[in-house]
Motif scaffolding. Structure first.
Motif, PDB file in Angstrom:
ATOM      1  N   SER A 106       4.944   7.423  -0.408  1.00  0.00           N
ATOM      2  CA  SER A 106       3.623   7.939  -0.071  1.00  0.00           C
ATOM      3  C   SER A 106       2.578   7.141  -0.831  1.00  0.00           C
ATOM      4  O   SER A 106       2.868   6.499  -1.856  1.00  0.00           O
ATOM      5  CB  SER A 106       3.505   9.432  -0.422  1.00  0.00           C
ATOM      6  OG  SER A 106       3.601   9.627  -1.819  1.00  0.00           O
ATOM      7  N   ALA A 107       1.360   7.190  -0.314  1.00  0.00           N
ATOM      8  CA  ALA A 107       0.263   6.475  -0.967  1.00  0.00           C
ATOM      9  C   ALA A 107      -0.012   7.037  -2.352  1.00  0.00           C
ATOM     10  O   ALA A 107      -0.373   6.293  -3.277  1.00  0.00           O
ATOM     11  CB  ALA A 107      -0.998   6.550  -0.095  1.00  0.00           C
ATOM     12  N   GLU A 108       0.167   8.336  -2.527  1.00  0.00           N
ATOM     13  CA  GLU A 108      -0.083   8.944  -3.837  1.00  0.00           C
ATOM     14  C   GLU A 108       0.890   8.413  -4.880  1.00  0.00           C
ATOM     15  O   GLU A 108       0.511   8.143  -6.022  1.00  0.00           O
ATOM     16  CB  GLU A 108       0.032  10.462  -3.721  1.00  0.00           C
ATOM     17  CG  GLU A 108      -0.276  11.197  -5.015  1.00  0.00           C
ATOM     18  CD  GLU A 108      -0.201  12.702  -4.853  1.00  0.00           C
ATOM     19  OE1 GLU A 108      -0.441  13.422  -5.830  1.00  0.00           O
ATOM     20  OE2 GLU A 108       0.110  13.163  -3.722  1.00  0.00           O
ATOM     21  N   GLU A 109       2.160   8.245  -4.504  1.00  0.00           N
ATOM     22  CA  GLU A 109       3.151   7.724  -5.447  1.00  0.00           C
ATOM     23  C   GLU A 109       2.860   6.265  -5.796  1.00  0.00           C
ATOM     24  O   GLU A 109       2.983   5.867  -6.961  1.00  0.00           O
ATOM     25  CB  GLU A 109       4.549   7.862  -4.844  1.00  0.00           C
ATOM     26  CG  GLU A 109       5.017   9.301  -4.703  1.00  0.00           C
ATOM     27  CD  GLU A 109       6.350   9.413  -4.002  1.00  0.00           C
ATOM     28  OE1 GLU A 109       6.972  10.473  -4.093  1.00  0.00           O
ATOM     29  OE2 GLU A 109       6.771   8.426  -3.344  1.00  0.00           O
ATOM     30  N   TYR A 110       2.478   5.477  -4.803  1.00  0.00           N
ATOM     31  CA  TYR A 110       2.136   4.075  -5.084  1.00  0.00           C
ATOM     32  C   TYR A 110       0.915   3.988  -6.003  1.00  0.00           C
ATOM     33  O   TYR A 110       0.868   3.135  -6.899  1.00  0.00           O
ATOM     34  CB  TYR A 110       1.861   3.335  -3.777  1.00  0.00           C
ATOM     35  CG  TYR A 110       3.108   2.886  -3.051  1.00  0.00           C
ATOM     36  CD1 TYR A 110       3.903   1.864  -3.560  1.00  0.00           C
ATOM     37  CD2 TYR A 110       3.498   3.470  -1.854  1.00  0.00           C
ATOM     38  CE1 TYR A 110       5.046   1.439  -2.901  1.00  0.00           C
ATOM     39  CE2 TYR A 110       4.648   3.061  -1.182  1.00  0.00           C
ATOM     40  CZ  TYR A 110       5.409   2.056  -1.708  1.00  0.00           C
ATOM     41  OH  TYR A 110       6.540   1.643  -1.065  1.00  0.00           O
TER      42      TYR A 110
END
Length: 265
Positions: A106-110
């Motif tokens: 997910s973008a949040e994890e990246y």
């Protein structure tokens, strides 16, 4: 054990180190930036531990080389170099971030990985530059040359990991934007089909509303003969037509094929 940053009421360098007083005078209460000090044949290298994105301060590591080429502090493991232990710490942190990057979806994890990588990239590059200056101050020290090369590998690896993480984040953002665009296109297509159906049946609905549709037809006789089953059949037939109409309205819109640009050879 490698000397670390100490409270303000204690010196940063161990009292037992016989370093030039110039080194102690140039050090404040905090390690400051990563740098090299040289005086009277002595070399003092000020480095940082692998930084944490949640901490504003940096923990210092100090390495002293006397004019005879002896290094302090000693490594915890016999045969190793104390600088190598610091580089191993950087490698372990990079391994953990690399594992997180491989599992990210997910973008949040990246974004969270990039937040931890940014200070690490700066620290690793400054570490390599500092060891390069120390290597220039002691060009005959073979171990220092090896540590400089290892620091370059660490800095290069963390930069590649940061680049891969940014590419992964950009890919996720692009995927979400494409999904939103396809959803918007589908909604626009469905609305257009509904508008066509409304336009087609609008005159009939208007005439029926004005003049009414209570005309005698054979279906009335069939309704009296069959009973309520006829009404149930009409309802089922209407529901079937509604399902077909819904399937037509929600049918995916055809995708346009993008032609690639021809390259001039």
């Amino acid at each position: 054990m490698t000397p670390k940053q100490t409270p303000q009421n204690r010196p940063l360098l161990p009292p037992g180190w016989k370093v030039p007083q110039n080194f102690r005078d140039r050090l404040g209460h905090t390690p400051g930036r990563q740098r090299v000090m040289e005086a009277e044949g002595h070399i003092l290298i000020v480095l940082h531990e692998p930084p944490d994105s949640d901490d504003d301060t940096r923990v210092g590591r100090f390495y002293w080389r006397d004019p005879d080429g002896k290094w302090m502090p000693k490594a915890l493991k016999h045969g190793d170099h104390a600088l190598g232990e610091l580089l191993a710490e950087y490698e372990r942190v990079i391994d953990l971030l690399d594992d997180r990057e491989q599992r990210s979806d997910s973008a949040e994890e990246y974004f969270a990985i990039l937040r931890d990588l940014n200070p690490l990239v700066r620290a690793a590059n400054n570490l390599h530059n500092t060891l390069q200056k120390a290597r220039e101050a002691a060009p005959d020290d073979r171990e220092l040359i090896l540590m400089r090369d290892a620091a370059y590998a660490v800095a290069r690896r963390v930069e590649l990991l940061a680049a891969d993480t940014r590419h992964g984040l950009d890919y996720r953002i692009a995927m979400r934007a494409e999904e939103q665009a396809e959803h918007s296109q589908q909604m626009a297509t469905s609305a257009h089909r509904l508008n066509l159906l409304v336009a087609f049946f609008f005159p009939l609905a208007t005439l029926a509303g004005i003049f009414g549709m209570n005309l005698h037809n054979p279906l009335e006789g069939m309704s009296r003969q069959v009973g309520p089953m006829f009404l149930v059949g009409v309802l089922l037939f209407g529901l079937m037509l509604g399902g077909l109409l819904t399937a037509f309205v929600t049918m995916p819109a055809p995708r346009k094929k993008h032609r690639g640009r021809r390259r001039n050879r």
